[in-house]
Scaffold this motif. Structure first.
Motif, PDB file in Angstrom:
ATOM      1  N   GLN A  29      -0.402   4.714  -2.573  1.00 35.69           N
ATOM      2  CA  GLN A  29      -0.535   5.154  -1.188  1.00 35.69           C
ATOM      3  C   GLN A  29      -1.312   4.127  -0.383  1.00 35.69           C
ATOM      4  OE1 GLN A  29      -2.604   8.911  -1.368  1.00 35.69           O
ATOM      5  NE2 GLN A  29      -1.327   9.614  -3.060  1.00 35.69           N
ATOM      6  N   LEU A  30      -1.021   4.073   0.883  1.00 37.28           N
ATOM      7  CA  LEU A  30      -1.785   3.253   1.813  1.00 37.28           C
ATOM      8  C   LEU A  30      -2.349   4.180   2.872  1.00 37.28           C
ATOM      9  CD1 LEU A  30      -2.720   0.486   2.824  1.00 37.28           C
ATOM     10  CD2 LEU A  30      -0.581   0.346   4.120  1.00 37.28           C
ATOM     11  N   TRP A  31      -3.651   4.090   3.085  1.00 36.02           N
ATOM     12  CA  TRP A  31      -4.337   4.908   4.074  1.00 36.02           C
ATOM     13  C   TRP A  31      -4.824   3.999   5.198  1.00 36.02           C
ATOM     14  CZ3 TRP A  31      -5.208  10.263   3.579  1.00 36.02           C
ATOM     15  CH2 TRP A  31      -4.771  10.817   2.364  1.00 36.02           C
ATOM     16  N   LEU A  32      -4.613   4.430   6.428  1.00 33.56           N
ATOM     17  CA  LEU A  32      -5.079   3.706   7.607  1.00 33.56           C
ATOM     18  C   LEU A  32      -5.984   4.644   8.394  1.00 33.56           C
ATOM     19  CD1 LEU A  32      -1.913   2.893   7.020  1.00 33.56           C
ATOM     20  CD2 LEU A  32      -2.260   1.497   9.012  1.00 33.56           C
ATOM     21  N   LEU A  33      -7.203   4.211   8.640  1.00 33.06           N
ATOM     22  CA  LEU A  33      -8.157   4.981   9.420  1.00 33.06           C
ATOM     23  C   LEU A  33      -8.362   4.258  10.743  1.00 33.06           C
ATOM     24  CD1 LEU A  33     -10.174   7.314   9.697  1.00 33.06           C
ATOM     25  CD2 LEU A  33     -11.874   5.850   8.553  1.00 33.06           C
ATOM     26  N   PHE A  34      -7.886   4.861  11.814  1.00 28.11           N
ATOM     27  CA  PHE A  34      -8.000   4.269  13.143  1.00 28.11           C
ATOM     28  C   PHE A  34      -9.319   4.701  13.757  1.00 28.11           C
ATOM     29  CE2 PHE A  34      -3.515   4.413  12.216  1.00 28.11           C
ATOM     30  CZ  PHE A  34      -3.091   3.156  12.614  1.00 28.11           C
ATOM     31  N   LEU A  35     -10.027   3.737  14.343  1.00 30.72           N
ATOM     32  CA  LEU A  35     -11.325   4.006  14.950  1.00 30.72           C
ATOM     33  C   LEU A  35     -11.335   3.541  16.399  1.00 30.72           C
ATOM     34  CD1 LEU A  35     -12.133   2.631  11.796  1.00 30.72           C
ATOM     35  CD2 LEU A  35     -14.013   4.098  12.465  1.00 30.72           C
ATOM     36  N   GLN A  36     -11.980   4.323  17.232  1.00 25.57           N
ATOM     37  CA  GLN A  36     -12.245   3.950  18.629  1.00 25.57           C
ATOM     38  C   GLN A  36     -13.730   3.647  18.667  1.00 25.57           C
ATOM     39  OE1 GLN A  36     -10.107   3.936  21.518  1.00 25.57           O
ATOM     40  NE2 GLN A  36     -11.863   2.892  22.382  1.00 25.57           N
ATOM     41  N   GLY A  37     -14.065   2.377  18.774  1.00 27.10           N
ATOM     42  CA  GLY A  37     -15.465   1.996  18.622  1.00 27.10           C
ATOM     43  C   GLY A  37     -15.881   2.334  17.199  1.00 27.10           C
ATOM     44  N   PHE A  38     -16.885   3.179  17.066  1.00 30.20           N
ATOM     45  CA  PHE A  38     -17.344   3.593  15.736  1.00 30.20           C
ATOM     46  C   PHE A  38     -16.922   5.009  15.381  1.00 30.20           C
ATOM     47  CE2 PHE A  38     -20.799   0.509  16.964  1.00 30.20           C
ATOM     48  CZ  PHE A  38     -20.326  -0.504  16.141  1.00 30.20           C
ATOM     49  N   ARG A  39     -16.043   5.597  16.183  1.00 26.77           N
ATOM     50  CA  ARG A  39     -15.630   6.979  15.947  1.00 26.77           C
ATOM     51  C   ARG A  39     -14.221   7.040  15.352  1.00 26.77           C
ATOM     52  NH1 ARG A  39     -19.381  10.123  17.598  1.00 26.77           N
ATOM     53  NH2 ARG A  39     -20.673   9.699  19.400  1.00 26.77           N
ATOM     54  N   PRO A  40     -14.081   7.733  14.218  1.00 22.87           N
ATOM     55  CA  PRO A  40     -12.740   7.926  13.653  1.00 22.87           C
ATOM     56  C   PRO A  40     -11.848   8.670  14.641  1.00 22.87           C
ATOM     57  CG  PRO A  40     -14.437   8.561  12.087  1.00 22.87           C
ATOM     58  CD  PRO A  40     -15.124   8.338  13.397  1.00 22.87           C
ATOM     59  N   GLU A  73     -10.195  -0.446  19.821  1.00 22.40           N
ATOM     60  CA  GLU A  73      -9.798   0.242  18.596  1.00 22.40           C
ATOM     61  C   GLU A  73      -9.705  -0.739  17.432  1.00 22.40           C
ATOM     62  OE1 GLU A  73      -7.179   3.990  20.127  1.00 22.40           O
ATOM     63  OE2 GLU A  73      -6.094   2.168  19.632  1.00 22.40           O
ATOM     64  N   SER A  74      -9.847  -0.183  16.244  1.00 25.77           N
ATOM     65  CA  SER A  74      -9.691  -0.970  15.022  1.00 25.77           C
ATOM     66  C   SER A  74      -9.062  -0.081  13.964  1.00 25.77           C
ATOM     67  CB  SER A  74     -11.040  -1.523  14.549  1.00 25.77           C
ATOM     68  OG  SER A  74     -11.939  -0.462  14.273  1.00 25.77           O
ATOM     69  N   CYS A  75      -8.736  -0.693  12.830  1.00 26.32           N
ATOM     70  CA  CYS A  75      -8.096   0.042  11.745  1.00 26.32           C
ATOM     71  C   CYS A  75      -8.692  -0.421  10.422  1.00 26.32           C
ATOM     72  CB  CYS A  75      -6.591  -0.203  11.761  1.00 26.32           C
ATOM     73  SG  CYS A  75      -5.706   0.698  10.473  1.00 26.32           S
ATOM     74  N   ALA A  76      -9.084   0.538   9.590  1.00 25.82           N
ATOM     75  CA  ALA A  76      -9.579   0.250   8.247  1.00 25.82           C
ATOM     76  C   ALA A  76      -8.513   0.671   7.244  1.00 25.82           C
ATOM     77  CB  ALA A  76     -10.878   1.007   7.995  1.00 25.82           C
ATOM     78  N   PHE A  77      -8.391  -0.089   6.151  1.00 26.33           N
ATOM     79  CA  PHE A  77      -7.355   0.164   5.148  1.00 26.33           C
ATOM     80  C   PHE A  77      -7.952   0.557   3.804  1.00 26.33           C
ATOM     81  CE2 PHE A  77      -5.555  -3.315   7.779  1.00 26.33           C
ATOM     82  CZ  PHE A  77      -4.417  -2.691   8.239  1.00 26.33           C
ATOM     83  N   LEU A  78      -7.232   1.448   3.107  1.00 29.95           N
ATOM     84  CA  LEU A  78      -7.514   1.751   1.705  1.00 29.95           C
ATOM     85  C   LEU A  78      -6.172   1.820   0.989  1.00 29.95           C
ATOM     86  CD1 LEU A  78      -9.979   3.990  -0.016  1.00 29.95           C
ATOM     87  CD2 LEU A  78      -7.563   4.475  -0.418  1.00 29.95           C
ATOM     88  N   TYR A  79      -6.045   1.042  -0.093  1.00 29.29           N
ATOM     89  CA  TYR A  79      -4.861   1.119  -0.957  1.00 29.29           C
ATOM     90  C   TYR A  79      -5.267   1.912  -2.186  1.00 29.29           C
ATOM     91  CZ  TYR A  79      -1.441  -0.059  -4.489  1.00 29.29           C
ATOM     92  OH  TYR A  79      -0.509   0.033  -5.502  1.00 29.29           O
ATOM     93  N   ALA A  80      -4.494   2.941  -2.530  1.00 28.62           N
ATOM     94  CA  ALA A  80      -4.785   3.793  -3.685  1.00 28.62           C
ATOM     95  C   ALA A  80      -3.572   3.834  -4.599  1.00 28.62           C
ATOM     96  CB  ALA A  80      -5.133   5.198  -3.213  1.00 28.62           C
ATOM     97  N   ARG A  81      -3.846   3.904  -5.886  1.00 26.35           N
ATOM     98  CA  ARG A  81      -2.763   3.993  -6.870  1.00 26.35           C
ATOM     99  C   ARG A  81      -3.191   4.893  -8.020  1.00 26.35           C
ATOM    100  NH1 ARG A  81      -4.799   1.809 -11.216  1.00 26.35           N
ATOM    101  NH2 ARG A  81      -6.147  -0.006 -11.016  1.00 26.35           N
ATOM    102  N   PRO A  82      -2.216   5.478  -8.714  1.00 24.88           N
ATOM    103  CA  PRO A  82      -2.563   6.241  -9.909  1.00 24.88           C
ATOM    104  C   PRO A  82      -2.989   5.285 -11.019  1.00 24.88           C
ATOM    105  CG  PRO A  82      -0.177   6.228  -9.584  1.00 24.88           C
ATOM    106  CD  PRO A  82      -0.791   5.505  -8.427  1.00 24.88           C
ATOM    107  N   GLY A  83      -3.808   5.774 -11.908  1.00 26.34           N
ATOM    108  CA  GLY A  83      -4.200   4.985 -13.065  1.00 26.34           C
ATOM    109  C   GLY A  83      -5.700   4.762 -13.127  1.00 26.34           C
ATOM    110  N   PRO A  84      -6.124   4.124 -14.220  1.00 26.76           N
ATOM    111  CA  PRO A  84      -7.557   3.950 -14.464  1.00 26.76           C
ATOM    112  C   PRO A  84      -8.172   2.844 -13.613  1.00 26.76           C
ATOM    113  CG  PRO A  84      -6.305   2.871 -16.188  1.00 26.76           C
ATOM    114  CD  PRO A  84      -5.306   3.589 -15.306  1.00 26.76           C
ATOM    115  N   ALA A  85      -9.506   2.799 -13.678  1.00 25.82           N
ATOM    116  CA  ALA A  85     -10.261   1.740 -13.002  1.00 25.82           C
ATOM    117  C   ALA A  85      -9.825   0.383 -13.533  1.00 25.82           C
ATOM    118  CB  ALA A  85     -11.754   1.941 -13.220  1.00 25.82           C
ATOM    119  N   GLY A  86     -10.163  -0.640 -12.806  1.00 31.08           N
ATOM    120  CA  GLY A  86      -9.751  -1.993 -13.140  1.00 31.08           C
ATOM    121  C   GLY A  86      -8.784  -2.477 -12.089  1.00 31.08           C
ATOM    122  N   GLN A  87      -8.740  -3.760 -11.935  1.00 32.54           N
ATOM    123  CA  GLN A  87      -7.888  -4.347 -10.907  1.00 32.54           C
ATOM    124  C   GLN A  87      -6.555  -4.771 -11.489  1.00 32.54           C
ATOM    125  OE1 GLN A  87     -10.432  -6.860  -8.032  1.00 32.54           O
ATOM    126  NE2 GLN A  87     -11.221  -7.205 -10.087  1.00 32.54           N
TER     127      GLN A  87
END
Length: 127
Positions: A29-40, A73-87
């Protein structure tokens, strides 16, 4: 629940931890968090993204951001995947690609065991 303000990287990491709790992902999954200044402002989830991004995937995200982000505005990203820790190679490819189109926030990675920031060293390695 997202914090009311995200003024710095530590606050962003806490927000991602809260949003991803409990950990465990059925698909990448890819998550995008849009922010206006410092507010989500808005949270967007893209499900079933590829484990290894291709340039076109990242280009489309960059074009989307150019079209929808307004002044302040800005956008922060998080990439998530199933499975254990490690890159995985895919984790690093997503982190590097998203860092190139980032609007100033560090990229975060998540799996079934942890949420973490993509370290600067991760982004510099060839791959």
């Amino acid at each position: 629940m997202t914090p009311r303000r995200i003024p710095d990287q530590a606050s962003l990491e806490r927000a991602w931890r809260q949003l991803m709790d409990p950990l465990g992902f059925a698909s990448p999954q890819l998550w995008l968090l849009f922010l206006q200044g410092f507010r989500p402002r808005q949270l967007l989830q893209a499900s079933h993204v590829p484990l290894d991004p291709v340039r076109a995937d990242l280009d489309r995200i960059g074009v989307l951001l150019e079209r929808i982000l307004m002044r302040g505005e800005s956008c922060a990203f998080l990439y998530a995947r199933p499975g254990p820790a490690g890159q995985t190679a895919g984790d690093l490819a997503w982190a590097r690609g998203l860092a190139r189109i980032s609007t100033g926030w560090p990229v975060h990675l998540a799996n079934d065991d942890e949420v973490r920031v993509a370290a600067p060293d991760d982004l510099l390695l060839s791959g």
